[in-house]
Design a protein around this motif. Sequence first.
Motif, PDB file in Angstrom:
ATOM      1  N   LEU A  62     -66.369  24.878  71.431  1.00 44.32           N
ATOM      2  CA  LEU A  62     -66.052  23.452  71.406  1.00 44.32           C
ATOM      3  C   LEU A  62     -67.278  22.604  71.731  1.00 44.32           C
ATOM      4  O   LEU A  62     -67.348  21.442  71.353  1.00 44.32           O
ATOM      5  CB  LEU A  62     -64.926  23.143  72.402  1.00 44.32           C
ATOM      6  N   ILE A  63     -68.242  23.195  72.444  1.00 46.81           N
ATOM      7  CA  ILE A  63     -69.524  22.546  72.682  1.00 46.81           C
ATOM      8  C   ILE A  63     -70.619  23.568  72.421  1.00 46.81           C
ATOM      9  O   ILE A  63     -70.391  24.769  72.505  1.00 46.81           O
ATOM     10  CB  ILE A  63     -69.644  21.983  74.116  1.00 46.81           C
ATOM     11  N   ASP A  64     -71.804  23.073  72.072  1.00 47.79           N
ATOM     12  CA  ASP A  64     -72.898  23.964  71.684  1.00 47.79           C
ATOM     13  C   ASP A  64     -73.529  24.671  72.882  1.00 47.79           C
ATOM     14  O   ASP A  64     -73.859  25.853  72.821  1.00 47.79           O
ATOM     15  CB  ASP A  64     -73.979  23.176  70.936  1.00 47.79           C
ATOM     16  N   LYS A  65     -73.701  23.931  73.987  1.00 51.11           N
ATOM     17  CA  LYS A  65     -74.317  24.524  75.173  1.00 51.11           C
ATOM     18  C   LYS A  65     -73.792  23.823  76.414  1.00 51.11           C
ATOM     19  O   LYS A  65     -73.256  22.714  76.351  1.00 51.11           O
ATOM     20  CB  LYS A  65     -75.838  24.442  75.107  1.00 51.11           C
ATOM     21  N   ASN A  66     -73.960  24.483  77.530  1.00 48.16           N
ATOM     22  CA  ASN A  66     -73.516  23.927  78.795  1.00 48.16           C
ATOM     23  C   ASN A  66     -74.643  23.077  79.392  1.00 48.16           C
ATOM     24  O   ASN A  66     -75.718  23.601  79.685  1.00 48.16           O
ATOM     25  CB  ASN A  66     -73.140  25.058  79.770  1.00 48.16           C
ATOM     26  N   PRO A  67     -74.426  21.773  79.571  1.00 49.17           N
ATOM     27  CA  PRO A  67     -75.501  20.916  80.106  1.00 49.17           C
ATOM     28  C   PRO A  67     -75.915  21.286  81.522  1.00 49.17           C
ATOM     29  O   PRO A  67     -76.970  20.847  81.988  1.00 49.17           O
ATOM     30  CB  PRO A  67     -74.885  19.503  80.062  1.00 49.17           C
ATOM     31  N   TYR A  68     -75.130  22.098  82.205  1.00 48.11           N
ATOM     32  CA  TYR A  68     -75.514  22.541  83.546  1.00 48.11           C
ATOM     33  C   TYR A  68     -76.702  23.492  83.503  1.00 48.11           C
ATOM     34  O   TYR A  68     -77.275  23.809  84.551  1.00 48.11           O
ATOM     35  CB  TYR A  68     -74.338  23.206  84.256  1.00 48.11           C
ATOM     36  N   GLN A  69     -77.079  23.949  82.312  1.00 47.63           N
ATOM     37  CA  GLN A  69     -78.274  24.778  82.199  1.00 47.63           C
ATOM     38  C   GLN A  69     -79.509  23.999  82.630  1.00 47.63           C
ATOM     39  O   GLN A  69     -80.478  24.573  83.128  1.00 47.63           O
ATOM     40  CB  GLN A  69     -78.436  25.267  80.756  1.00 47.63           C
ATOM     41  N   SER A  70     -79.462  22.682  82.439  1.00 51.79           N
ATOM     42  CA  SER A  70     -80.586  21.818  82.820  1.00 51.79           C
ATOM     43  C   SER A  70     -80.341  21.115  84.147  1.00 51.79           C
ATOM     44  O   SER A  70     -81.286  20.699  84.821  1.00 51.79           O
ATOM     45  CB  SER A  70     -80.839  20.759  81.737  1.00 51.79           C
ATOM     46  N   PHE A  71     -79.069  20.991  84.527  1.00 51.36           N
ATOM     47  CA  PHE A  71     -78.712  20.304  85.770  1.00 51.36           C
ATOM     48  C   PHE A  71     -78.512  21.342  86.869  1.00 51.36           C
ATOM     49  O   PHE A  71     -77.520  22.055  86.886  1.00 51.36           O
ATOM     50  CB  PHE A  71     -77.434  19.478  85.569  1.00 51.36           C
ATOM     51  N   LYS A  72     -79.456  21.435  87.768  1.00 39.39           N
ATOM     52  CA  LYS A  72     -79.411  22.440  88.823  1.00 39.39           C
ATOM     53  C   LYS A  72     -78.822  21.842  90.102  1.00 39.39           C
ATOM     54  O   LYS A  72     -79.193  20.750  90.519  1.00 39.39           O
ATOM     55  CB  LYS A  72     -80.812  22.990  89.115  1.00 39.39           C
ATOM     56  N   LEU A  73     -77.900  22.577  90.693  1.00 42.97           N
ATOM     57  CA  LEU A  73     -77.294  22.142  91.944  1.00 42.97           C
ATOM     58  C   LEU A  73     -78.226  22.445  93.107  1.00 42.97           C
ATOM     59  O   LEU A  73     -78.802  23.521  93.177  1.00 42.97           O
ATOM     60  CB  LEU A  73     -75.948  22.843  92.158  1.00 42.97           C
ATOM     61  N   LYS A  74     -78.368  21.487  93.996  1.00 43.67           N
ATOM     62  CA  LYS A  74     -79.241  21.658  95.151  1.00 43.67           C
ATOM     63  C   LYS A  74     -78.399  22.013  96.370  1.00 43.67           C
ATOM     64  O   LYS A  74     -77.490  21.275  96.744  1.00 43.67           O
ATOM     65  CB  LYS A  74     -80.025  20.365  95.422  1.00 43.67           C
ATOM     66  N   ASN A  75     -78.691  23.165  96.935  1.00 43.72           N
ATOM     67  CA  ASN A  75     -77.971  23.610  98.128  1.00 43.72           C
ATOM     68  C   ASN A  75     -78.611  23.018  99.375  1.00 43.72           C
ATOM     69  O   ASN A  75     -79.799  23.217  99.625  1.00 43.72           O
ATOM     70  CB  ASN A  75     -77.978  25.142  98.221  1.00 43.72           C
ATOM     71  N   THR A  76     -77.807  22.265 100.122  1.00 42.01           N
ATOM     72  CA  THR A  76     -78.284  21.662 101.364  1.00 42.01           C
ATOM     73  C   THR A  76     -77.684  22.430 102.534  1.00 42.01           C
ATOM     74  O   THR A  76     -76.455  22.475 102.674  1.00 42.01           O
ATOM     75  CB  THR A  76     -77.869  20.189 101.452  1.00 42.01           C
ATOM     76  N   PRO A  77     -78.519  23.072 103.355  1.00 46.83           N
ATOM     77  CA  PRO A  77     -77.966  23.832 104.488  1.00 46.83           C
ATOM     78  C   PRO A  77     -77.202  22.918 105.440  1.00 46.83           C
ATOM     79  O   PRO A  77     -77.666  21.828 105.770  1.00 46.83           O
ATOM     80  CB  PRO A  77     -79.218  24.431 105.158  1.00 46.83           C
TER      81      PRO A  77
END
Length: 208
Positions: free
Chosen positions: A120-135
């Motif tokens: 339904l979509i070509d790629k997952n945009p989260y491939q470029s959007f990285k989650l930042k882990n804050t301790p």
Amino acid sequence: GKLYEVAQIKNLLKGKTDLEPKLTDYLAQFIFTLETSPNIKHSSFIQYKATQRHVDAFLMEKNEPNYRLRQVDYRFLLDFDLFLKKKKVLGTQKIFTASTVNKHHSRFRTLLIRAVKENLIDKNPYQSFKLKNTPSTRTFLTQEELENLINVELDNDSLSRVKDIFVFSCYTGLRFEDAQNLKMSQIQTNQKGEALISLTQQKTGHLV
């Protein structure tokens, strides 16, 4: 002159004219699948429902109720991230922690992974959007604080039960959910005659 994908051709053959599903519709369908799946815990379903509410609220704020699944891109994720970081915990003035924001992103990312698999979509945009882990900084109870809690007399039976489960969790190291669901059959006796708890953790699926 439009390029069609396999999933779109299948929809055409099935008589489905809406080839570009709305994000809200696809998310609702995904949530329904979770609700009816025997492999999904109820607690996980509730968490996904919370994420769904935030996505719906975000689209309403953007005045985009008909936003299409295929329109979700890197810019969308940036705006959604900013929206979550401004949200306040229900009934308080505290904004969401970085951990809470990341959890909503993780659930939304799972939705998009499925959309990719369904073509339904070509790629997952989260491939470029990285989650930042804050301790996070954890605050521990002192023995005195724990004993003060134990000695508190509560008139409400429900609150007393919650207190007892929490104290039990403090002494056993069990997560609250595991302690809450503990059965007598999971309390066993070893060769020395000592009582021990043997269970499979809800969160990890590991035997402890």
